[in-house]
Design a protein around this motif. Structure first.
Motif, PDB file in Angstrom:
ATOM      1  N   PHE A  78       2.628  44.551 -57.785  1.00  0.00           N
ATOM      2  CA  PHE A  78       3.472  43.477 -58.300  1.00  0.00           C
ATOM      3  C   PHE A  78       3.149  43.056 -59.734  1.00  0.00           C
ATOM      4  N   SER A  79       2.067  43.570 -60.297  1.00  0.00           N
ATOM      5  CA  SER A  79       1.745  43.193 -61.681  1.00  0.00           C
ATOM      6  C   SER A  79       1.740  44.381 -62.631  1.00  0.00           C
ATOM      7  N   ARG A  80       1.941  45.575 -62.105  1.00  0.00           N
ATOM      8  CA  ARG A  80       1.830  46.788 -62.919  1.00  0.00           C
ATOM      9  C   ARG A  80       2.781  46.768 -64.115  1.00  0.00           C
ATOM     10  N   ILE A  95      20.024  47.776 -60.898  1.00  0.00           N
ATOM     11  CA  ILE A  95      19.520  47.610 -59.539  1.00  0.00           C
ATOM     12  C   ILE A  95      19.110  46.147 -59.414  1.00  0.00           C
ATOM     13  N   SER A  96      19.493  45.513 -58.330  1.00  0.00           N
ATOM     14  CA  SER A  96      19.192  44.094 -58.182  1.00  0.00           C
ATOM     15  C   SER A  96      17.682  43.862 -58.109  1.00  0.00           C
ATOM     16  N   ARG A  97      17.265  42.707 -58.580  1.00  0.00           N
ATOM     17  CA  ARG A  97      15.847  42.360 -58.538  1.00  0.00           C
ATOM     18  C   ARG A  97      15.359  42.238 -57.102  1.00  0.00           C
ATOM     19  N   THR A  98      16.258  41.816 -56.232  1.00  0.00           N
ATOM     20  CA  THR A  98      15.893  41.721 -54.809  1.00  0.00           C
ATOM     21  C   THR A  98      15.507  43.088 -54.262  1.00  0.00           C
ATOM     22  N   LYS A  99      16.282  44.116 -54.618  1.00  0.00           N
ATOM     23  CA  LYS A  99      15.976  45.471 -54.157  1.00  0.00           C
ATOM     24  C   LYS A  99      14.662  45.977 -54.759  1.00  0.00           C
ATOM     25  N   LEU A 100      14.415  45.621 -56.008  1.00  0.00           N
ATOM     26  CA  LEU A 100      13.159  46.028 -56.637  1.00  0.00           C
ATOM     27  C   LEU A 100      11.963  45.461 -55.879  1.00  0.00           C
ATOM     28  N   LEU A 101      12.046  44.182 -55.525  1.00  0.00           N
ATOM     29  CA  LEU A 101      10.959  43.555 -54.776  1.00  0.00           C
ATOM     30  C   LEU A 101      10.870  44.095 -53.354  1.00  0.00           C
ATOM     31  N   LEU A 102      12.023  44.321 -52.730  1.00  0.00           N
ATOM     32  CA  LEU A 102      12.026  44.882 -51.375  1.00  0.00           C
ATOM     33  C   LEU A 102      11.343  46.249 -51.360  1.00  0.00           C
ATOM     34  N   GLY A 103      11.621  47.038 -52.400  1.00  0.00           N
ATOM     35  CA  GLY A 103      10.980  48.345 -52.503  1.00  0.00           C
ATOM     36  C   GLY A 103       9.466  48.220 -52.554  1.00  0.00           C
ATOM     37  N   LYS A 104       8.980  47.230 -53.287  1.00  0.00           N
ATOM     38  CA  LYS A 104       7.535  47.004 -53.390  1.00  0.00           C
ATOM     39  C   LYS A 104       6.959  46.520 -52.061  1.00  0.00           C
ATOM     40  N   PHE A 105       7.659  45.587 -51.408  1.00  0.00           N
ATOM     41  CA  PHE A 105       7.151  45.050 -50.142  1.00  0.00           C
ATOM     42  C   PHE A 105       7.162  46.102 -49.032  1.00  0.00           C
ATOM     43  N   ALA A 166       1.195  38.399 -53.518  1.00  0.00           N
ATOM     44  CA  ALA A 166       2.237  39.023 -54.343  1.00  0.00           C
ATOM     45  C   ALA A 166       2.764  37.999 -55.343  1.00  0.00           C
ATOM     46  N   TYR A 167       2.954  36.777 -54.868  1.00  0.00           N
ATOM     47  CA  TYR A 167       3.426  35.715 -55.765  1.00  0.00           C
ATOM     48  C   TYR A 167       2.394  35.413 -56.852  1.00  0.00           C
ATOM     49  N   ILE A 168       1.130  35.347 -56.470  1.00  0.00           N
ATOM     50  CA  ILE A 168       0.076  35.071 -57.448  1.00  0.00           C
ATOM     51  C   ILE A 168       0.024  36.168 -58.505  1.00  0.00           C
ATOM     52  N   ALA A 169       0.200  37.423 -58.067  1.00  0.00           N
ATOM     53  CA  ALA A 169       0.181  38.548 -59.008  1.00  0.00           C
ATOM     54  C   ALA A 169       1.341  38.464 -59.990  1.00  0.00           C
ATOM     55  N   LEU A 170       2.520  38.100 -59.486  1.00  0.00           N
ATOM     56  CA  LEU A 170       3.683  37.954 -60.369  1.00  0.00           C
ATOM     57  C   LEU A 170       3.513  36.773 -61.315  1.00  0.00           C
ATOM     58  N   LYS A 171       3.059  35.671 -60.766  1.00  0.00           N
ATOM     59  CA  LYS A 171       2.936  34.444 -61.554  1.00  0.00           C
ATOM     60  C   LYS A 171       1.912  34.591 -62.679  1.00  0.00           C
ATOM     61  N   ASN A 241      11.950  34.126 -55.429  1.00  0.00           N
ATOM     62  CA  ASN A 241      12.514  33.091 -56.292  1.00  0.00           C
ATOM     63  C   ASN A 241      11.988  33.215 -57.721  1.00  0.00           C
ATOM     64  N   TYR A 242      10.690  33.466 -57.859  1.00  0.00           N
ATOM     65  CA  TYR A 242      10.101  33.580 -59.195  1.00  0.00           C
ATOM     66  C   TYR A 242      10.637  34.802 -59.937  1.00  0.00           C
ATOM     67  N   PHE A 243      10.711  35.936 -59.241  1.00  0.00           N
ATOM     68  CA  PHE A 243      11.133  37.172 -59.910  1.00  0.00           C
ATOM     69  C   PHE A 243      12.606  37.130 -60.292  1.00  0.00           C
ATOM     70  N   LYS A 244      13.423  36.466 -59.497  1.00  0.00           N
ATOM     71  CA  LYS A 244      14.846  36.351 -59.821  1.00  0.00           C
ATOM     72  C   LYS A 244      15.062  35.552 -61.104  1.00  0.00           C
ATOM     73  N   LYS A 245      14.149  34.610 -61.364  1.00  0.00           N
ATOM     74  CA  LYS A 245      14.292  33.749 -62.543  1.00  0.00           C
ATOM     75  C   LYS A 245      13.512  34.274 -63.744  1.00  0.00           C
ATOM     76  N   GLU A 246      12.826  35.384 -63.562  1.00  0.00           N
ATOM     77  CA  GLU A 246      12.001  35.925 -64.638  1.00  0.00           C
ATOM     78  C   GLU A 246      12.880  36.389 -65.809  1.00  0.00           C
ATOM     79  N   ASP A 247      12.517  35.984 -67.005  1.00  0.00           N
ATOM     80  CA  ASP A 247      13.261  36.371 -68.198  1.00  0.00           C
ATOM     81  C   ASP A 247      12.591  37.532 -68.919  1.00  0.00           C
TER      82      ASP A 247
END
Length: 249
Positions: A78-80, A95-105, A166-171, A241-247
Motif C-alpha cells: 500500500f505504500s510502494r 481503472i477505478s481507485r476502488t479496483k486498485l485497492l481491491l486488487g491489493k487487498f 493498510a490505512y496507516i501505510a497509505l496515510k 475513503n482516504y485513497f479515493k480522496k488522494e490528490d
C-alpha cells in the motif's frame, strides 16, 4: 481484476518480497522444531505430539512472527507507489481507485493464506524429521489436515485485523509507521495472550477463537467476533475513503 492481482504479485516477486516472506513464515516451524528438540533432551519423559506442536505454533504464527511479516507485506503493497513516486503514473489509468485497492487487498489475502500454508507445511515436514529420529506421538496426515483447516480460518481472522495497517501505510506513505504500530500491537498481544482481558483486544481475540478458549475468558464469542469485525470494517473504510480522496501531487 486478474491483471491487477497479477501486477501486484509481479511487483512482489521482483522485489524479492515473496521469497523473504516465505523464509520468514518458516521461522515458526524452525522454532517449533528447536523447541521439540530442547524438550526431548531436557525432559525426555515428556510426550511430544503433532497436535501439541501445531497448538503451540499458533502463538508464534498469529501473534508474533507471521503477524509482523504480514504487516510488512501490507506496508509494501500500500505504500510502494508513494515510495517509488509512481502514483502519478497509476492514477490516470482508466481503472477505478476502488479496483486498485481491491486488487491489493485480494493479493494480500492470497499471500496470507499461502504463507500460513507454508508455516503449516513446514511444521509437518520438520515434525516428520523429528518423528523419523525420536518418534512423535500422533504423527499422521489426518491430524495435520485437521490443523490445516484451523490455519485457513486463522488466515481469514488475521487478514481481517490487518486492514488498519493498510490505512496507516497509505496515510504515512511509508514503511516506518506501520512497522512501529505492528511492534506495539505484537507487544500487546504477547502481554494479553494469557489474560482474559485479551478477548477484548482484536488481535488476541483471533488467537483465542482459534484456540477455542475465548468463551472461557468470561466474554462471549459473539463479542469477540464483533470486536474483530469492527476493527476490520473501520480499517477498510478508512483505507478506501482516504485513497479515493488522494490528490495527484
Amino acid at each position: 481484476m486478474r491483471s491487477l492481482i497479477y501486477c501486484e504479485l509481479l511487483k512482489l516477486k521482483n522485489s524479492k518480497m515473496v521469497l523473504i516472506s516465505i523464509l520468514g513464515a518458516m521461522s515458526t516451524p524452525f522454532m517449533m522444531f528447536i523447541e521439540s528438540l530442547q524438550t526431548h533432551f531436557q525432559h525426555p519423559e515428556r510426550v511430544i505430539t503433532l497436535t501439541n506442536v501445531y497448538d503451540n505454533s499458533l502463538l508464534y504464527m498469529m501473534l508474533l512472527s507471521n503477524m509482523m511479516i504480514y504487516v510488512v507485506i501490507t506496508a509494501y503493497l500500500f505504500s510502494r507507489e508513494y515510495i517509488e513516486n509512481t502514483l502519478k503514473i497509476i492514477l490516470p489509468i482508466p481503472i477505478s481507485r476502488t479496483k486498485l485497492l481491491l486488487g491489493k487487498f485480494i493479493t494480500l489475502f492470497f499471500l496470507i493464506v499461502i504463507l500460513n500454508f507454508v508455516t503449516w507445511a513446514g511444521i509437518l515436514i520438520l515434525s516428520g524429521i523429528y518423528n523419523s529420529i525420536f518418534d512423535m506421538v500422533g504423527y499422521n496426515l489426518l491430524i495435520s489436515i485437521e490443523w490445516l483447516f484451523k490455519y485457513l480460518v486463522a488466515s481469514i481472522l488475521m487478514y481481517l485485523t490487518i486492514s488498519p495497517f493498510a490505512y496507516i501505510a497509505l496515510k504515512t506513505k511509508g514503511f516506518v509507521a506501520p512497522v512501529i504500530a505492528s511492534a506495539v500491537i505484537v507487544m500487546g498481544s504477547a502481554a494479553l495472550s494469557n489474560q482474559d482481558f485479551g478477548a477484548l483486544y482484536p488481535w488476541t481475540a483471533t488467537f483465542f477463537l482459534i484456540k477455542g478458549k475465548l468463551q472461557s475468558t468470561g466474554y462471549s464469542i459473539t463479542l469477540g467476533i464483533t470486536i474483530i469485525a469492527f476493527v476490520s470494517i473501520v480499517g477498510f473504510l478508512l483505507t478506501f475513503n482516504y485513497f479515493k480522496k488522494e490528490d495527484l501531487k
